[in-house]
Design a protein around this motif. Structure first.
Motif, PDB file in Angstrom:
ATOM      1  N   GLN A 173      -5.181  -0.246   4.379  1.00 40.03           N
ATOM      2  CA  GLN A 173      -5.821  -1.230   3.746  1.00 40.03           C
ATOM      3  C   GLN A 173      -5.215  -1.541   2.303  1.00 40.03           C
ATOM      4  O   GLN A 173      -4.903  -2.607   1.785  1.00 40.03           O
ATOM      5  N   GLU A 193     -13.337   2.438   2.161  1.00 38.56           N
ATOM      6  CA  GLU A 193     -12.938   1.904   3.312  1.00 38.56           C
ATOM      7  C   GLU A 193     -13.936   0.794   3.900  1.00 38.56           C
ATOM      8  O   GLU A 193     -13.571  -0.442   4.270  1.00 38.56           O
ATOM      9  N   ALA A 236     -13.882  -1.964   1.323  1.00 35.08           N
ATOM     10  CA  ALA A 236     -12.731  -2.942   1.358  1.00 35.08           C
ATOM     11  C   ALA A 236     -12.843  -3.897   2.748  1.00 35.08           C
ATOM     12  O   ALA A 236     -12.603  -4.948   2.445  1.00 35.08           O
ATOM     13  N   ASN A 237     -13.406  -3.304   3.758  1.00 35.97           N
ATOM     14  CA  ASN A 237     -13.675  -4.339   4.909  1.00 35.97           C
ATOM     15  C   ASN A 237     -14.766  -5.604   4.444  1.00 35.97           C
ATOM     16  O   ASN A 237     -14.513  -6.566   4.624  1.00 35.97           O
ATOM     17  N   PHE A 266     -10.492  -6.559   1.483  1.00 33.47           N
ATOM     18  CA  PHE A 266      -9.633  -5.675   0.655  1.00 33.47           C
ATOM     19  C   PHE A 266      -9.397  -6.427  -0.730  1.00 33.47           C
ATOM     20  O   PHE A 266      -8.427  -5.984  -1.248  1.00 33.47           O
ATOM     21  N   THR A 279     -11.967 -10.006   7.550  1.00 32.50           N
ATOM     22  CA  THR A 279     -11.919  -8.824   8.391  1.00 32.50           C
ATOM     23  C   THR A 279     -12.820  -8.891   9.566  1.00 32.50           C
ATOM     24  O   THR A 279     -13.931  -9.698   9.689  1.00 32.50           O
TER      25      THR A 279
END
Length: 310
Positions: free
Chosen positions: A55, A115, A118-119, A123, A130
């Motif tokens: 990522q 994470e 980020a998704n 990001f 995504t």
């Protein structure tokens, strides 16, 4: 299929990932990331570290101003037949709870949250979308990972659920935050408390899943979504920005909930830990069935919670 999974095909350098398989689709400007964890199809620390690294590399590359091949779509899928992901590393949780290692539990959860966030936010790349493709079972943290993506596609024979209530815990890596923004807090609470597996069709009708694909046609559904998205990407990306402004998923909120999860995990009893051990045993049984033909394998995988209750 092996040739399709090629970390070397990406438009930037990566280390030799051991639990991720990836490829770049230049025609659709899509990077496919296949989860390939071992020894069980769950989120162990090695897998989480590799996902976070990938990522970060995508974000750095796309924000570098030196782009040779753009990445506008990032697709999470699974290389494990019949399973998207079965969730957190329950075996590790048992060890850390037995030693009352709060810091290690918190550090694991923080990796997950980084994470998930980020998704949910592409990001930090404004024109990156995504996508998650669920083919088979998605439980607990595996379901949370899928839900954190901007667009969720599931094949019709897939099943999803949150087993955490079976061992007196709750899914603490984003489930309530993500679900409440899709279906409301009350319905989200019911879903995370029922301890049941739900069909992809039922979840699509509830608004949890964005799109249903026919069995075996998930990849085609992703490609079709990308084609449709590209035709009006300016408007669609602007709508997503507006939606995130109205009901933002913040890193602070996710981390606050992690504190509740860690505290709750450390309060689990020996009876609860025995049930967690049954979850691990069920995951091991599913992994052992990997060589079984898909037509015979998927029904057992889809009923993983029944293995736990047995």
């Amino acid at each position: 299929m092996t040739a399709f999974y090629s970390n070397n095909s990406l438009p930037f350098e990566t280390p030799d990932y051991q639990q991720l398989l990836s490829c770049y689709d230049a025609e659709r400007t899509a990077l496919w990331c296949y989860l390939n964890p071992s020894p069980r199809p769950s989120f162990n620390l090695a897998l989480l570290t590799e996902i976070g690294d990938l990522q970060n590399r995508v974000a750095t590359y796309m924000n570098s101003g030196n782009i040779t091949e753009p990445i506008h779509y990032f697709v999470f899928a699974s290389a494990t037949r019949g399973v998207f992901n079965l969730g957190g590393d329950v075996d590790l949780f048992i060890q850390l709870i037995n030693t009352a290692d709060r810091d290690a539990l918190y550090d694991y959860a923080r990796l997950c949250i980084d994470e998930v966030y980020a998704n949910a936010t592409g990001f930090g790349v404004p024109d990156l979308t995504t996508i998650s493709l669920i083919q088979g079972s998605a439980l607990g943290g595996g379901f949370e990972c899928a839900l954190s993506c901007n667009h969720v596609i599931a094949e019709e024979d897939s099943q999803m659920g949150f087993p955490e209530i079976l061992f007196n815990l709750f899914p603490g890596m984003g489930a309530l935050s993500l679900l409440s923004r899709k279906i409301g807090l009350s319905q989200a609470e019911r879903l995370v408390q029922d301890g049941k597996m739900h069909s992809a069709r039922a979840l699509c009708e509830m608004g949890v899943i964005d799109e249903l694909a026919a069995d075996g046609e998930g990849t085609q559904a992703v490609n079709q979504f990308i084609r449709q998205h590209q035709r009006a990407s300016n408007g669609r990306l602007a709508i997503r920005q507006a939606s995130q402004r109205i009901a933002p998923v913040t890193h602070e909120e996710l981390m606050d909930i992690v504190e509740f999860w860690v505290d709750a995990a450390l309060r689990l009893t020996s009876r609860d830990l025995r049930m967690m051990s049954r979850i691990v045993a069920a995951q091991n049984r599913l992994e052992a069935n990997e060589a079984v033909p898909a037509a015979r394998q998927r029904p057992e995988q889809a009923n993983v919670l029944e293995l736990v209750r047995a």
